[in-house]
Every structure is written in structure tokens, then in C-alpha cells.
Design a protein around this motif. Structure first.
Motif, mmCIF file in Angstrom:
data_model
loop_
_atom_site.group_PDB
_atom_site.id
_atom_site.type_symbol
_atom_site.label_atom_id
_atom_site.label_comp_id
_atom_site.label_asym_id
_atom_site.label_seq_id
_atom_site.Cartn_x
_atom_site.Cartn_y
_atom_site.Cartn_z
ATOM 1 N N THR A 230 -0.521 4.620 -4.146
ATOM 2 C CA THR A 230 0.858 4.977 -4.496
ATOM 3 C C THR A 230 1.397 6.096 -3.600
ATOM 4 O OG1 THR A 230 0.137 6.680 -6.027
ATOM 5 C CG2 THR A 230 0.451 4.490 -6.968
ATOM 6 N N ALA A 231 2.733 6.195 -3.594
ATOM 7 C CA ALA A 231 3.389 7.241 -2.803
ATOM 8 C C ALA A 231 2.954 8.624 -3.298
ATOM 9 C CB ALA A 231 4.905 7.084 -2.911
ATOM 10 N N GLU A 232 2.798 8.744 -4.614
ATOM 11 C CA GLU A 232 2.417 10.039 -5.192
ATOM 12 C C GLU A 232 1.052 10.477 -4.651
ATOM 13 O OE1 GLU A 232 3.744 7.596 -6.958
ATOM 14 O OE2 GLU A 232 5.640 8.537 -7.555
ATOM 15 N N LYS A 233 0.132 9.528 -4.671
ATOM 16 C CA LYS A 233 -1.234 9.871 -4.214
ATOM 17 C C LYS A 233 -1.233 10.234 -2.729
ATOM 18 C CE LYS A 233 -4.353 8.335 -7.540
ATOM 19 N NZ LYS A 233 -3.635 7.637 -8.601
ATOM 20 N N ILE A 234 -0.395 9.563 -1.974
ATOM 21 C CA ILE A 234 -0.346 9.853 -0.532
ATOM 22 C C ILE A 234 0.175 11.277 -0.307
ATOM 23 C CG2 ILE A 234 0.774 9.227 1.671
ATOM 24 C CD1 ILE A 234 0.667 6.307 0.720
ATOM 25 N N MET A 235 1.233 11.630 -1.040
ATOM 26 C CA MET A 235 1.812 12.973 -0.868
ATOM 27 C C MET A 235 0.812 14.046 -1.315
ATOM 28 S SD MET A 235 4.513 12.382 0.654
ATOM 29 C CE MET A 235 4.909 14.088 0.907
ATOM 30 N N GLU A 236 0.108 13.726 -2.382
ATOM 31 C CA GLU A 236 -0.891 14.669 -2.896
ATOM 32 C C GLU A 236 -1.966 14.933 -1.840
ATOM 33 O OE1 GLU A 236 -3.974 13.936 -6.335
ATOM 34 O OE2 GLU A 236 -1.913 13.476 -6.989
ATOM 35 N N LYS A 237 -2.337 13.861 -1.146
ATOM 36 C CA LYS A 237 -3.424 13.971 -0.168
ATOM 37 C C LYS A 237 -2.964 14.599 1.149
ATOM 38 C CE LYS A 237 -7.675 12.814 0.745
ATOM 39 N NZ LYS A 237 -8.809 13.014 -0.136
ATOM 40 N N LEU A 238 -1.786 14.217 1.627
ATOM 41 C CA LEU A 238 -1.367 14.641 2.965
ATOM 42 C C LEU A 238 -0.398 15.820 2.984
ATOM 43 C CD1 LEU A 238 -0.694 11.258 4.846
ATOM 44 C CD2 LEU A 238 -2.819 12.478 4.571
ATOM 45 N N GLY A 239 0.281 16.047 1.896
ATOM 46 C CA GLY A 239 1.375 17.030 1.921
ATOM 47 C C GLY A 239 2.495 16.480 2.792
ATOM 48 N N THR A 240 3.376 17.358 3.245
ATOM 49 C CA THR A 240 4.456 16.883 4.129
ATOM 50 C C THR A 240 3.812 16.152 5.308
ATOM 51 O OG1 THR A 240 5.885 18.681 3.485
ATOM 52 C CG2 THR A 240 6.354 17.647 5.602
ATOM 53 N N CYS A 241 4.323 14.942 5.577
ATOM 54 C CA CYS A 241 3.665 14.146 6.627
ATOM 55 C C CYS A 241 4.701 13.338 7.401
ATOM 56 C CB CYS A 241 2.640 13.217 5.989
ATOM 57 S SG CYS A 241 3.370 12.091 4.791
ATOM 58 N N PHE A 242 4.231 12.678 8.453
ATOM 59 C CA PHE A 242 5.114 11.771 9.191
ATOM 60 C C PHE A 242 4.920 10.363 8.644
ATOM 61 C CE2 PHE A 242 4.504 14.752 12.958
ATOM 62 C CZ PHE A 242 5.795 15.270 12.879
ATOM 63 N N ALA A 243 6.032 9.691 8.312
ATOM 64 C CA ALA A 243 5.934 8.297 7.890
ATOM 65 C C ALA A 243 6.418 7.426 9.039
ATOM 66 C CB ALA A 243 6.778 8.063 6.651
ATOM 67 N N GLU A 244 5.610 6.464 9.409
ATOM 68 C CA GLU A 244 5.993 5.548 10.491
ATOM 69 C C GLU A 244 5.948 4.118 9.968
ATOM 70 O OE1 GLU A 244 3.229 6.147 13.697
ATOM 71 O OE2 GLU A 244 3.954 8.173 14.101
ATOM 72 N N PRO A 245 6.801 3.241 10.513
ATOM 73 C CA PRO A 245 6.722 1.843 10.094
ATOM 74 C C PRO A 245 5.361 1.254 10.475
ATOM 75 C CG PRO A 245 8.477 2.184 11.722
ATOM 76 C CD PRO A 245 7.822 3.494 11.521
ATOM 77 N N LYS A 246 4.835 0.382 9.633
ATOM 78 C CA LYS A 246 3.587 -0.310 9.989
ATOM 79 C C LYS A 246 3.955 -1.691 10.526
ATOM 80 C CE LYS A 246 -1.079 -1.260 8.342
ATOM 81 N NZ LYS A 246 -1.303 -2.542 8.970
ATOM 82 N N PHE A 247 3.830 -1.837 11.819
ATOM 83 C CA PHE A 247 4.166 -3.106 12.467
ATOM 84 C C PHE A 247 2.979 -4.051 12.318
ATOM 85 C CE2 PHE A 247 6.441 0.284 14.668
ATOM 86 C CZ PHE A 247 7.747 -0.167 14.549
ATOM 87 N N ASP A 248 3.285 -5.313 12.024
ATOM 88 C CA ASP A 248 2.205 -6.269 11.799
ATOM 89 C C ASP A 248 1.988 -7.117 13.049
ATOM 90 O OD1 ASP A 248 0.240 -7.671 10.580
ATOM 91 O OD2 ASP A 248 1.564 -8.902 9.351
#
Ligand code: AMP
Length: 595
Positions: A230-248
Motif C-alpha cells: 500500500t501507499a501508506e506502507k511505502i511512505m512509512e518505509k521511505l519517507g519523502t521519496c521520488f515517485a517514477e512511472p513504472k514502464f512495462d
């Protein structure tokens, strides 16, 4: 080292399946090798002449080796074929046909150079020349090496270990244990050439190893992403971070150097024309040299050098994805992947134009950047990537809350992308590692099983009923256990493939089938397939959940419920999902979090 002594080690390696024993035998072999030969010995025990990214291949088929045997021993081809049918193995065939003559005790280096000469033969009449040169060796070399000599050119020298065990053996050679492996492995991740690593370690010890730097022309192992639900868990783990598109699409590592390639490098960069032109090389996540497949990307890299006069050299990390220039939309993975081919390159590159979204820079103007924080690497990247028709800067957004992250995620999904990769702002680039410096946030994370699983196809069962025509009714897949270097079963898959996919699976399996269960497989005997495959084919599997199983060997008995094939993946078998990851996914699924 003489070839008789080397063969003696190969015999010992062939006889054992125990990891520690293999490591100790290799350690002893490496200890007895001189600095001049240790690199060649490393390649030869893996059945190769150079790291695979150098693109040095024998291009000899089984039947050519049989012809060569017939020439060497002056025997009618039918007799050779008959023996081959009887033994089922080129090595045993060669041994049986040679009779009692002992042969010459060449040095390992001499044999290596003979083999290299065979592999490097090119152009008209090259098959015949290869065949004759190989026949010379069959006739002359000491009998102890014959079995291995017959197997190497067709890629069938499999002693049941990979480069990773050689890294252990190097440590063992110095300390009688594996304690130095992490340091040696770190160097290998930066310059994935096992021969080079062994040579530096032998001559300069740990100090030399710690100084190994990245170098254009030698691939760096790609950093990989962890997963969180989840987004919550990601923020908890990384703090302020860079979000990039995941290209497939597929991962590409682009190497650029204004200086022309070194001599050893020229063979696989045929596209580059004269050797006075700058080096441009592209490597896959599997460390293959895929330069020749992507003339458009090579052109893009060249344009970068032309436009950016301060650029001397760079190693760029990115994802290539097909797109439609008219609609400006990205193409689905199935379309993009058509670009990975050896033939018809010109036509398909027009049909499926590529963009490469560059998201990292690992080396710049002679300096390795792996230890620099991501934010700094990104700034350098922004300067390096001047306007280019193919190489694009990956968009990036700094996010500081779960809400913002979710918004970015929705945006990416709307664009037809897979989701996001969230990156720690100040993280180093950890070559070859999967950790929380990068976390993927994918669409499939909303389903019960948080992610797909990349598995190795271990064998298949012949079909009954409707599928008897395809000769395959189900296949067995497993995950990778890096501690034990084994592949452990996690599912038997018998449904969910289209007719075309079954045919494709059968074809791929038959290309890598082996007569016995590979040493590294842990399989309950009730699950033994009709046909074994060596670990080579990696497939992405979607399932409903992970359950406990009395029969599968993965992670102490976990299996996939309702497994189905999503697609074939371009990955190394050792890059398949690992025991640890499956355990973590199981925990996420049962508790909703990692414990
Ligand atoms: P996975 O293959 O599911 O482990 O996801 C990680 C992969 O996503 C990487 O190996 C890349 O090939 C791909 N990818 C796509 N976009 C990005 C990005 N912006 N940053 C890093 N990796 C990306």
C-alpha cells in the motif's frame, strides 16, 4: 596447469552434488591456478570462453560435433550417430570412439586458445574450419579431457554451479570459509566478469577487489525493486521519496564511451562499423549484449555524444518501451518484446519504435557514481540527457504523503502504465541488490496475492486428451533459493495457456531438455516430470494466493493456488523470485504486513 590435472578437477566436480564439496574442489583448483590462467579456468569450468556479454559463442550444433568426431577418428558418420544414440551424450560418445590412445597433455591455456580460435571463426566456410579444428583436438588431446571437450562447444558442460559458487570458492581459497564472499560479490556486481574478478583477487587480494570500478563495456548488475502492498506502507518505509512511472518494457543498460571499444570488445559490436568509432553497447538485465538488436537506440546514444560535447563516457540505466508515434501511446509489453530478436531487426524496429526512459546514471566521464546519493546522480543525469529522440529522462515527482503517492499512481494507471517505482532520495545504487531503496507499487497489488512470481520452468509432463497433440499437458515451476543455490518447486501448471502458448512452451522446453534431473533441483519424487529442463526458462506466474503444501519444496512447503502463466520473462534463472521473497509475500498475504 596441464589439461590432465584440470580434467581431474572436472571429474571430481561432476561426481558431487554437495555445495560445500563443490566449493572446496573449486577453491583448490583456483589455488593451484596461475594468475595468467585463472580467468580462463573460471570460464572453462562454466563451459564458456568469456562472460556471456562478450558474445563469444561456438555456433556449433550437436550434429556438427558428431561430424567432427567422425573426421577425427576416421569413422563412418553412421557409426558415430549410432554410438550417440546409445549413450545419449556427446562426451561419452567421444570417449567410446577414441579407443585407448592417450593423447597429448596440453596446458589449459593452449586448449583455451584452440577453443577460442574455433569460436572466433567467421564468414564463408567457417563451419568446416571449426569442424576440422575441433577434430584436431579430439584426436590429439589427452583422453581425460575428451568428454568435456565434446560438451563445451554445444553448451552442455554443466557441472551444477554458477558464478556465485566461484565467488564462494575464491573466498574459500583464502580463508577456508565463505566470509569474504560479500566483498568479492560486491565487486562482481560492479564488473560482472568472473574471470576478471578471480584474476584481480588472485594477484591483488581483497584490496584490489575493493578498488574495482565500473567500466564502459562491462555490464553492472542491475539494482532491483522490493514490493510493498500500500501507499501508506511505502511512505512509512521511505519517507519523502521520488515517485517514477513504472514502464512495462525491458531493462536496458546503455554504455557510451567516446573512445572506441577495446579489441576484445569488437566482435559483438559489429554494428559499430570501424573500430575508430565511439563505443556504444547495450546490455539486458540478463547481462546479454543486445547492442545489435537496437540500431535505433545505438543511434540515439550516438546523437547524445554529438549534441553533448562535455560527455566523454556514461553508463545509463533505463527501461525500453514500444510506443506509437501517431497516438503517442505506449505499446503493451507483448508488442514491445517483439523487438528482442536476432532477425528482421530493421523491419520490426519500424513497426515497434522504442523510447528508452533513462532513470539512472551509474558512471560518468571516467567516474563510478554508484556510491553517490540518488538525488545527485539524478542531477548529473539531467545534464547528460540533452534533448534526444530516443533516450528520454524518466519523469519524477517528489512525494511526501500517501495521498500524493496515490494520486501519482492513478495518473500512471490512466496512462496505461503498470504503476510506480518509488525511490529513496539519498540511496546509493546497490548493484545486483533487491532492497527498499526502490519499491514498486503495482496495479496487481490490490489482488489477494500481492504480486506475480517469476518462476523457473523445471520440466514438463506429456499431455493427455486434447493436448496430447502438443506433447505437453502441464509443467513444473520453481523459485530460487540463493542460500542453497537450488530451485525449489512451487506449482504444477496445467491450465490457462492458449494453444499457441502451449506450443511455445513445448518448443522452449525442448531446447533446454536434459536427460537427468539437474543437480540444483529439489523436487518431491511424486512430482517428477516426464521431461526435465535445465534452469533457463523464466515465466511470470499469477496466482490467487500462496498456500501451505505437503508436496512442494519451496520455502519449506509453500505452493501457488490457481497458478496461471502471465508471460515469458527475460531474466536469469537466479533472478527468479527467491525463497525469502515468497515467504515475505506469504506474510503480507496472511498478516497484511511483514513481521
Ligand atoms: P520487477 O521486474 O517487477 O521486479 O520490477 C522492477 C523492474 O521495473 C525493473 O527491473 C525495470 O525493468 C522496470 N522499471 C520500469 N520503470 C522503472 C523505473 N522508473 N525505475 C526502475 N525500474 C523501472
Amino acid at each position: 596447469m596441464k589439461i590432465t590435472k584440470f580434467s581431474h578437477y572436472l571429474d571430481k566436480l561432476e561426481k558431487t552434488t554437495l555445495r560445500n564439496e563443490i566449493t572446496a574442489i573449486l577453491a583448490d583448483l583456483l589455488k593451484k591456478s596461475s594468475p595468467e590462467e585463472i580467468d580462463k579456468i573460471c570460464y572453462l569450468v562454466l563451459g564458456e570462453l568469456a562472460p556471456s556479454f562478450r558474445g563469444i559463442e561456438f555456433n556449433l550444433e550437436e550434429k556438427m560435433v558428431l561430424r567432427s568426431l567422425s573426421l577425427a577418428f576416421n569413422l563412418p558418420p553412421e557409426k558415430v550417430t549410432e554410438k550417440f544414440k546409445e549413450t545419449g551424450d556427446l562426451g561419452e560418445t567421444a570417449l567410446a570412439l577414441r579407443g585407448k590412445t592417450k593423447g597429448k597433455d596440453f596446458s589449459v591455456q593452449e586448449i583455451y586458445h584452440h577453443l577460442l580460435e574455433i569460436a572466433l571463426e567467421e564468414g564463408e566456410g567457417s563451419q568446416e574450419r571449426k569442424l576440422r579444428k575441433l577434430a584436431f583436438l579430439f584426436k590429439e588431446v589427452d583422453k581425460s579431457f575428451l568428454k568435456y571437450l565434446a560438451r563445451i562447444p554445444v553448451g552442455k558442460l554443466r557441472l551444477g554451479f554458477s558464478e556465485i559458487t566461484i565467488l564462494d570458492a575464491l573466498s574459500w581459497m583464502k580463508t577456508q570459509d565463505k566470509s569474504l564472499r560479500p566483498k568479492i560479490e560486491r565487486a562482481f556486481n560492479i564488473a560482472a566478469d568472473i574471470g576478471l574478478i578471480a584474476k584481480v583477487f588472485k594477484t591483488k587480494g581483497l584490496r584490489g577487489i575493493e578498488k574495482i570500478q565500473a567500466k564502459p563495456g562491462t555490464p553492472i548488475l542491475a539494482a532491483r525493486a522490493e514490493r510493498l502492498p500500500t501507499a501508506e506502507k511505502i511512505m512509512e518505509k521511505l519517507g519523502t521519496c521520488f515517485a517514477e512511472p513504472k514502464f512495462d518494457g525491458f531493462r536496458v543498460q546503455i554504455h557510451i564511451d567516446r573512445r572506441p571499444p577495446e579489441k576484445t570488445f569488437q566482435k559483438q559490436t559489429t554494428l559499430l562499423g570501424s573500430s575508430s568509432e565511439p563505443l556504444v553497447a547495450i546490455f539486458s538485465r540478463n547481462l546479454e549484449n543486445i547492442t545489435d538488436m537496437f540500431p535505433d537506440v545505438v543511434k540515439g546514444a550516438r546523437a547524445l555524444l554529438q549534441k553533448n560535447s562535455s560527455l566523454q563516457s556514461a553508463i545509463l540505466d533505463g527501461e525500453a518501451i514500444g510506443y506509437n508515434p501517431k497516438t503517442k501511446k505506449f505499446l503493451p509489453f507483448q508488442k514491445t518484446v517483439q523487438r528482442k530478436r536476432k532477425y528482421d531487426i530493421g523491419r520490426v524496429s519500424k513497426e515497434v519504435p522504442l523510447l528508452v526512459f533513462v532513470f539512472d546514471i551509474l558512471f560518468h566521464n571516467g567516474k563510478t557514481l554508484l556510491k553517490e546519493p540518488f538525488s545527485k546522480r539524478r542531477k548529473i543525469l539531467e545534464k547528460v540527457l540533452v534533448a534526444n529522440p530516443v533516450l528520454k529522462l524518466t519523469p519524477q515527482k517528489k512525494v511526501s504523503s500517501a495521498q500524493e503517492l496515490k494520486k501519482e499512481f492513478q495518473k500512471a494507471i490512466k496512462q496505461g502504465l503498470e504503476g510506480l517505482v518509488c525511490k529513496k532520495i539519498n540511496a546509493v545504487y546497490q548493484a545486483g541488490a533487491r532492497n527498499f531503496n526502490w519499491v514498486k507499487y503495482k496495479k496487481s497489488m490490490e489482488s489477494k496475492l500481492v504480486d506475480t512470481i517469476d518462476c523457473v520452468v523445471m520440466g514438463y509432463y506429456r499431455g493427455r486428451g486434447k493436448r496430447a497433440g502438443f506433447g505437453i499437458g502441464a509443467f513444473l515451476v520453481g523459485i530460487y533459493n540463493p542460500q542453497k543455490e537450488t530451485f525449489d518447486t512451487i506449482a504444477k501448471i496445467g491450465t490457462g495457456l492458449s494453444d499457441k502458448q502451449w506450443q511455445q512452451m513445448r518448443k522452449k522446453c525442448d531446447q533446454v531438455k536434459v536427460s537427468e534431473k539437474p543437480k540444483s533441483y529439489r523436487v518431491n519424487k511424486n512430482l517428477a516430470p516426464d521431461v526435465w529442463c535445465r534452469p533457463q526458462i523464466v515465466v511470470e506466474i499469477q496466482a490467487d494466493e500462496i498456500t501451505k503444501s505437503p508436496i512442494h519444496t519451496a520455502a519449506g512447503g509453500l505452493a501457488l493456488r490457481f497458478p496461471r502463466l502471465k508471460r515469458f520473462r527475460d531474466k536469469l534463472p537466479e533472478d527468479a523470485t527467491t525463497t525469502k521473497e515468497v515467504l515475505e509475500m506469504y506474510q503480507i498475504q496472511t498478516n497484511g504486513s511483514r513481521s
